[in-house]
Design a protein around this motif. Structure first.
Motif, PDB file in Angstrom:
ATOM      1  N   HIS A   7       0.832  -1.206   0.000  1.00  0.00           N
ATOM      2  CA  HIS A   7       0.000   0.000   0.000  1.00  0.00           C
ATOM      3  C   HIS A   7       0.867   1.257   0.000  1.00  0.00           C
ATOM      4  O   HIS A   7       0.922   1.993   0.995  1.00  0.00           O
ATOM      5  CB  HIS A   7      -0.937  -0.012   1.206  1.00  0.00           C
ATOM      6  CG  HIS A   7      -1.937  -1.123   1.159  1.00  0.00           C
ATOM      7  ND1 HIS A   7      -2.998  -1.127   0.289  1.00  0.00           N
ATOM      8  CD2 HIS A   7      -2.004  -2.277   1.852  1.00  0.00           C
ATOM      9  CE1 HIS A   7      -3.697  -2.241   0.466  1.00  0.00           C
ATOM     10  NE2 HIS A   7      -3.111  -2.954   1.398  1.00  0.00           N
ATOM     11  N   PRO A   8       1.525   1.531  -1.107  1.00  0.00           N
ATOM     12  CA  PRO A   8       2.391   2.720  -1.166  1.00  0.00           C
ATOM     13  C   PRO A   8       1.629   4.025  -0.967  1.00  0.00           C
ATOM     14  O   PRO A   8       2.207   5.009  -0.492  1.00  0.00           O
ATOM     15  CB  PRO A   8       3.012   2.636  -2.567  1.00  0.00           C
ATOM     16  CG  PRO A   8       2.078   1.758  -3.363  1.00  0.00           C
ATOM     17  CD  PRO A   8       1.548   0.775  -2.375  1.00  0.00           C
ATOM     18  N   ASP A   9       0.333   4.067  -1.310  1.00  0.00           N
ATOM     19  CA  ASP A   9      -0.445   5.291  -1.108  1.00  0.00           C
ATOM     20  C   ASP A   9      -0.524   5.657   0.369  1.00  0.00           C
ATOM     21  O   ASP A   9      -0.474   6.839   0.727  1.00  0.00           O
ATOM     22  CB  ASP A   9      -1.865   5.122  -1.663  1.00  0.00           C
ATOM     23  CG  ASP A   9      -1.913   5.271  -3.175  1.00  0.00           C
ATOM     24  OD1 ASP A   9      -0.856   5.558  -3.762  1.00  0.00           O
ATOM     25  OD2 ASP A   9      -2.999   5.097  -3.744  1.00  0.00           O
ATOM     26  N   ALA A  10      -0.669   4.645   1.219  1.00  0.00           N
ATOM     27  CA  ALA A  10      -0.746   4.903   2.657  1.00  0.00           C
ATOM     28  C   ALA A  10       0.590   5.417   3.181  1.00  0.00           C
ATOM     29  O   ALA A  10       0.635   6.341   4.007  1.00  0.00           O
ATOM     30  CB  ALA A  10      -1.150   3.639   3.398  1.00  0.00           C
ATOM     31  N   ILE A  11       1.663   4.833   2.682  1.00  0.00           N
ATOM     32  CA  ILE A  11       2.989   5.274   3.117  1.00  0.00           C
ATOM     33  C   ILE A  11       3.251   6.707   2.647  1.00  0.00           C
ATOM     34  O   ILE A  11       3.764   7.541   3.398  1.00  0.00           O
ATOM     35  CB  ILE A  11       4.071   4.326   2.583  1.00  0.00           C
ATOM     36  CG1 ILE A  11       3.822   2.896   3.088  1.00  0.00           C
ATOM     37  CG2 ILE A  11       5.462   4.793   2.991  1.00  0.00           C
ATOM     38  CD1 ILE A  11       3.700   2.768   4.589  1.00  0.00           C
ATOM     39  N   SER A  12       2.886   7.001   1.399  1.00  0.00           N
ATOM     40  CA  SER A  12       3.074   8.354   0.870  1.00  0.00           C
ATOM     41  C   SER A  12       2.252   9.368   1.661  1.00  0.00           C
ATOM     42  O   SER A  12       2.700  10.503   1.882  1.00  0.00           O
ATOM     43  CB  SER A  12       2.673   8.401  -0.605  1.00  0.00           C
ATOM     44  OG  SER A  12       3.528   7.597  -1.390  1.00  0.00           O
TER      45      SER A  12
END
Length: 296
Positions: A21-26
């Protein structure tokens, strides 16, 4: 309520799904420039998630499913952003730590139009511990809000007919099937009675046409018609049964002109890696279910 040991065996993944979930990390990195190194973020995430878990042993907490932005995957997401830019207001009901609201802000929505609401207000300080945005967020957090309490949405409530849009992400499944139409109708009382007002959301659904029921082990026992205590039913809706539910909820309303949509997608198994979890739900044929009802 399910005990912690059983819940952890069934609904716990130790490591945060930072690669899935790169969106959450970003999103977190947007608010926390000091956490550009994802490895440095991991112990902070684990600490906050553990504190959230101690509040409620929810599967979505133990399995990091709050990392998934269900709203962004809906086809109406650009419309939501545009309407918020125009000054409309959205209610995120059952907001947990307010991840979705903060994602809206990063994608261009003004925070003033965002209201977060949850029964459990102990989530909110944890969200500020993570995002460090208490001085930036100009929207609202309302805790201790029970949708079963008519005072929340009835005549005289500040929330009655206040919102242009209501988001119920992974919310409706928390209620017994026989109460869900009433819950939807109660939520509708907080929507403005205007053309275009809408309620939308996501839930874990089923590919089975007529839905799938099982006993909920994460909810407190209830008394049945015989006076016996038992686990409440849990329902996985299909695209058919969720539309039936939404239409049932407003059949007595004077304004019956609604549009309904529902679609399914592959359920996110990246945050549900335990064998026990897979065995527990093996007969449900789980899918991701998105739905929307909009006044014509």
């Amino acid at each position: 309520m399910i005990d912690e040991a059983t819940a952890k065996a069934r609904y716990w993944a130790e490591e945060p799904p930072i690669h899935a979930h790169p969106d959450a990390i970003s999103l977190i990195q947007h608010y926390r420039p000091d956490l550009q190194d994802t490895e440095a973020m991991i112990p902070i995430l684990k600490d906050i998630r553990l504190k959230a878990w101690k509040i409620k042993y929810y599967p979505c907490v133990g399995l990091w499913q709050f990392f998934k932005f269900g709203m962004t995957e809906m086809s109406i997401y650009p419309e939501i952003i545009e309407r918020l830019k125009q000054g409309q207001r959205i209610l995120d009901m059952g907001c947990f730590m307010g991840f979705d609201g903060r994602k809206l802000i990063v994608d261009g929505a003004p925070s003033e139009g965002i209201t977060n609401m949850d029964l459990e207000d102990r989530w909110f300080p944890l969200s500020y511990d993570l995002f460090k945005d208490e001085d930036q967020f100009k929207g609202e957090f309302f805790g201790g809000c029970d949708i079963n309490d008519e005072g929340l949405f009835g005549e005289g409530s500040i929330h009655r007919h206040r919102y242009d849009m209501i988001y119920i992400g992974y919310f409706i499944h928390l209620f017994p099937p026989h109460k869900q139409a009433h819950i939807i109708n109660s939520l509708i009382q907080m929507l403005k009675p205007d053309s275009g007002s809408m309620m939308f959301g996501n839930t874990a659904g089923t590919a089975k046409e007529n839905g799938y029921r099982m006993k909920a082990d994460f909810a407190p026992p209830v008394r049945n018609e015989k006076g016996e205590m038992e686990r409440p039913d849990f329902v996985f809706h299909s695209t058919k049964t969720i539309v039936d539910l939404l239409s049932e909820a407003v059949k007595e309303e004077k304004d019956k002109e609604w549009e309904y949509t529902a679609n399914k997608a592959v359920f996110d198994t990246d945050t549900s890696p335990t064998k026990t979890f897979a065995l527990h739900f093996k007969d449900a044929e789980i899918v991701e279910l998105n739905f929307c009802m909009k006044r014509k």
